[in-house]
Design an enzyme around this catalytic site. Structure first.
Site, PDB file in Angstrom:
ATOM      1  N   ASP A 168       0.922  -1.174   0.080  1.00  0.00           N
ATOM      2  CA  ASP A 168       0.158   0.189  -0.053  1.00  0.00           C
ATOM      3  C   ASP A 168       0.909   1.356   0.170  1.00  0.00           C
ATOM      4  O   ASP A 168       0.410   2.196   0.460  1.00  0.00           O
ATOM      5  CB  ASP A 168      -0.905   0.196   1.099  1.00  0.00           C
ATOM      6  CG  ASP A 168      -1.898  -1.205   1.323  1.00  0.00           C
ATOM      7  OD1 ASP A 168      -2.210  -1.619   0.111  1.00  0.00           O
ATOM      8  OD2 ASP A 168      -2.118  -1.555   2.418  1.00  0.00           O
ATOM      9  N   GLY A 205       1.474   3.227  -2.474  1.00  0.00           N
ATOM     10  CA  GLY A 205       1.129   4.082  -3.628  1.00  0.00           C
ATOM     11  C   GLY A 205       1.851   3.600  -4.914  1.00  0.00           C
ATOM     12  O   GLY A 205       2.085   4.348  -5.717  1.00  0.00           O
ATOM     13  N   LYS A 206       2.275   2.249  -4.873  1.00  0.00           N
ATOM     14  CA  LYS A 206       3.142   1.849  -6.274  1.00  0.00           C
ATOM     15  C   LYS A 206       2.231   2.106  -7.539  1.00  0.00           C
ATOM     16  O   LYS A 206       2.852   2.340  -8.501  1.00  0.00           O
ATOM     17  CB  LYS A 206       3.370   0.146  -6.066  1.00  0.00           C
ATOM     18  CG  LYS A 206       4.170  -0.084  -4.940  1.00  0.00           C
ATOM     19  CD  LYS A 206       4.134  -1.622  -4.688  1.00  0.00           C
ATOM     20  CE  LYS A 206       2.990  -2.320  -4.378  1.00  0.00           C
ATOM     21  NZ  LYS A 206       2.359  -2.146  -2.740  1.00  0.00           N
ATOM     22  N   ASN A 249      -4.764 -10.170  -3.745  1.00  0.00           N
ATOM     23  CA  ASN A 249      -4.797  -9.573  -2.467  1.00  0.00           C
ATOM     24  C   ASN A 249      -4.179  -8.085  -2.754  1.00  0.00           C
ATOM     25  O   ASN A 249      -4.202  -7.408  -2.003  1.00  0.00           O
ATOM     26  CB  ASN A 249      -3.675 -10.647  -1.782  1.00  0.00           C
ATOM     27  CG  ASN A 249      -2.470 -10.849  -2.280  1.00  0.00           C
ATOM     28  OD1 ASN A 249      -2.300 -10.682  -3.503  1.00  0.00           O
ATOM     29  ND2 ASN A 249      -1.515 -11.339  -1.736  1.00  0.00           N
ATOM     30  N   ALA A 250      -3.541  -7.826  -3.912  1.00  0.00           N
ATOM     31  CA  ALA A 250      -3.292  -6.562  -4.136  1.00  0.00           C
ATOM     32  C   ALA A 250      -4.370  -5.783  -4.472  1.00  0.00           C
ATOM     33  O   ALA A 250      -5.285  -5.972  -5.219  1.00  0.00           O
ATOM     34  CB  ALA A 250      -2.167  -6.617  -5.446  1.00  0.00           C
ATOM     35  N   GLY A 251      -4.099  -4.329  -4.112  1.00  0.00           N
ATOM     36  CA  GLY A 251      -5.078  -3.379  -4.632  1.00  0.00           C
ATOM     37  C   GLY A 251      -4.307  -1.979  -4.983  1.00  0.00           C
ATOM     38  O   GLY A 251      -3.822  -1.366  -4.002  1.00  0.00           O
ATOM     39  N   HIS A 252      -4.546  -1.748  -6.346  1.00  0.00           N
ATOM     40  CA  HIS A 252      -3.676  -0.546  -6.568  1.00  0.00           C
ATOM     41  C   HIS A 252      -4.785   0.536  -7.484  1.00  0.00           C
ATOM     42  O   HIS A 252      -5.432   0.163  -8.348  1.00  0.00           O
ATOM     43  CB  HIS A 252      -2.797  -1.019  -7.908  1.00  0.00           C
ATOM     44  CG  HIS A 252      -1.602  -1.958  -7.346  1.00  0.00           C
ATOM     45  ND1 HIS A 252      -0.678  -2.731  -8.067  1.00  0.00           N
ATOM     46  CD2 HIS A 252      -1.326  -2.154  -5.892  1.00  0.00           C
ATOM     47  CE1 HIS A 252       0.153  -3.328  -7.467  1.00  0.00           C
ATOM     48  NE2 HIS A 252      -0.301  -3.045  -6.011  1.00  0.00           N
ATOM     49  N   THR A 267      -5.910 -11.494   3.484  1.00  0.00           N
ATOM     50  CA  THR A 267      -7.098 -10.956   2.871  1.00  0.00           C
ATOM     51  C   THR A 267      -8.093 -12.049   2.267  1.00  0.00           C
ATOM     52  O   THR A 267      -9.184 -11.644   1.884  1.00  0.00           O
ATOM     53  CB  THR A 267      -6.338 -10.346   1.242  1.00  0.00           C
ATOM     54  OG1 THR A 267      -5.982 -11.493   0.617  1.00  0.00           O
ATOM     55  CG2 THR A 267      -5.562  -9.214   1.481  1.00  0.00           C
ATOM     56  N   GLN A 269       2.387  -5.957  -3.166  1.00  0.00           N
ATOM     57  CA  GLN A 269       2.816  -6.067  -1.912  1.00  0.00           C
ATOM     58  C   GLN A 269       4.010  -5.369  -1.444  1.00  0.00           C
ATOM     59  O   GLN A 269       4.445  -4.197  -2.331  1.00  0.00           O
ATOM     60  CB  GLN A 269       3.006  -7.451  -1.325  1.00  0.00           C
ATOM     61  CG  GLN A 269       1.815  -8.245  -1.157  1.00  0.00           C
ATOM     62  CD  GLN A 269       1.137  -8.755  -2.283  1.00  0.00           C
ATOM     63  OE1 GLN A 269       1.830  -9.506  -3.357  1.00  0.00           O
ATOM     64  NE2 GLN A 269      -0.211  -8.690  -2.759  1.00  0.00           N
TER      65      GLN A 269
END
Ligand code: IMO
Ligand code: MG
Length: 437
Positions: free
Chosen positions: A13, A15-16, A38-41, A129, A225
């Site tokens: 998290d 801010g990638k 599981n990632a959230g961008h 998650t 991640q």
């Protein structure tokens, strides 16, 4: 310049998504090498805002090829959902997205197993998650998963799904919830429906990426991640089950290390973490609440409030070392604007011992007390500032100090979610990856 990696340098998290989106102006290909749903961008372009989980953050650029590599674990239903959302918004997703035939699938049983373990783990909960990512990587090393390539053979797929189901039912501490424990024949039928929709995207992405490199293309390897969630190098066992550090780019894409030229790290101006596990600089108080509110620190995948704290130089220094980061992007800088005083963690103290590097033993890490250096706040609105010289003096001093403490330049400072509102330092090494201003 062949390939470079963009890696999260804290607990995810960071801010990638925004930084990858920014860096794609000069690249030909963006390739995700690990993690899964599981990632959230979250990326924004003008009025448009997209929350991506599987699809690389370069997808909003018309002329950038996006690859989901073999190292990613894919939940086909939610990937199709992302594809449709982008397509409806007019994004060139059919033309620009490719999916590895060697990537592994997350089946309902993986998810059921993840949930059952979390619910029955008592004090050993990881705070995952709950999307089946851990069991999917276990199935990969256990050699019983279904891969994307298996979708092509309708004849053998039901048996493969049944074998995975049997293994996962045994791996779970209790019966899987009914909704995550379908009859394998039915689950295989669902997979085949998904396969039809995904077929045009599926290819041998390692061959594709290597031939693009042969032809002189620039590839950005996108990490999900963060380094502290890396299976080997993170705060084990409170980690994700993949190699989220820069090293994962080679295995997760099928690109040799000699083809990777540089690593860019993304760091927040403070610390956050979701899920369990130590967070040495955590502010479980009004300060943490204020950081959470100003930074809107709620999970984009699970909606959970993130735990918040001050910047941790021990973690950042470790991440610079593990990933050999050449240049850092410091994000969400404006979140610190209102504070009178900004403590910066420079080291830890454990039983009277001064520690400057990260201990492996979690019991020690839990007992470490951060050693803080106090920095005066700048108490000015920095949001949207696009030139380093326009930052208040105290803000520049805070950034200079982080550079010294972590031993790496900060080439980008992000002061807003918007693409154009970003400080790019022209003298920084990161500048060669950036569009001219
Ligand atoms: P992005 O790409 C933040 C965390 C989970 C949990 C641990 C294990 O948005 O930075 P998992 O479901 O992976 O088995 O959970 O890892 N985690 C993340 N935290 N950002 C992420 O991704 C994460 N992906 C996993 O909260 O603590
Ligand atoms: Mg996240």
């Amino acid at each position: 310049m062949p390939g470079f990696v963009v890696v999260g340098s804290q607990w995810g998290d960071e801010g990638k998504g925004k930084i990858v989106d920014l860096l794609t102006e000069r690249v030909d290909v963006v390739a995700r090498y690990g993690g899964g749903p599981n990632a959230g961008h979250t990326i924004r372009a003008g009025e448009r805002r997209f929350a991506l989980h599987h699809i690389p953050s370069g997808i909003l650029r018309d002329n950038v090829l996006c690859v989901i590599g073999n190292g990613v674990v894919i939940e086909p239903g939610s990937l199709i959902g992302e594809i449709e959302e982008l397509r409806k918004a007019g994004v060139r997703v059919e033309e620009n997205l490719r999916i590895s035939d060697r990537a592994h699938l997350i089946l309902p049983y993986h998810r059921g197993c993840d949930i059952a373990r979390e619910d029955l783990s008592g004090g050993n909960k990881i705070g995952t998650t709950r999307l089946g990512v851990g069991p999917a990587y276990e199935g990969k090393s256990g050699r019983y998963n279904v891969r994307v390539a298996d979708l092509a053979d309708a004849g053998t797929l039901p048996d493969k799904v049944a074998r995975a189901a049997a293994m996962l039912r045994r791996a779970a501490p209790a019966d899987l919830a009914a909704e995550f424990d379908p009859d394998p024949e039915d689950a295989a039928a669902v997979c085949l429906r998904h396969a039809e929709r995904l077929a045009p995207f599926i290819t041998d992405t390692a061959a594709l990426l290597n031939s693009r490199l042969d032809a002189g293309a620039v590839i950005l390897c996108e990490g999900a991640q963060g380094t502290m969630l890396d299976l080997d190098h993170g705060s084990y066992p409170y980690v994700t089950s993949s190699s989220s550090g820069a090293g994962g780019a080679c295995t997760g894409l099928g690109i040799s290390p000699v083809r990777i030229d540089s690593v860019i790290g993304v760091l927040k101006a403070y610390s956050t973490r979701v899920g369990e596990g130590p967070l040495p600089t955590e502010q479980n108080n009004a300060t943490g609440d204020l950081i959470r509110k100003r930074g809107n620190e709620f999970g984009s995948t699970t909606g959970r409030p993130r735990r918040c704290g001050w910047f941790d130089s021990v973690v950042a220094r470790y991440s610079v070392m593990i990933n050999q980061i050449e240049s850092l992007a410091l994000t969400l800088f404006d979140v610190l604007d209102g504070f009178d005083e900004i403590p910066l963690c420079v080291a830890y103290e454990h039983n009277g011992r001064h520690l400057e590097s990260l201990p492996a033993d979690l019991a020690i890490l839990r007992d470490c007390r951060p050693v803080y250096e106090s920095h005066p706040g700048w108490k000015k609105d920095t949001s949207g500032i696009a030139c380093f010289e326009d930052l208040p003096d105290a803000a520049r001093r805070y950034i200079d100090r982080i550079e010294k403490l972590v031993g790496c330049e900060i080439g980008i400072v992000s002061t807003s979610p918007l693409r154009e509102r970003t400080i790019l330092r022209p003298e920084a090494r990161i500048a060669r990856w950036l569009p001219p201003r």
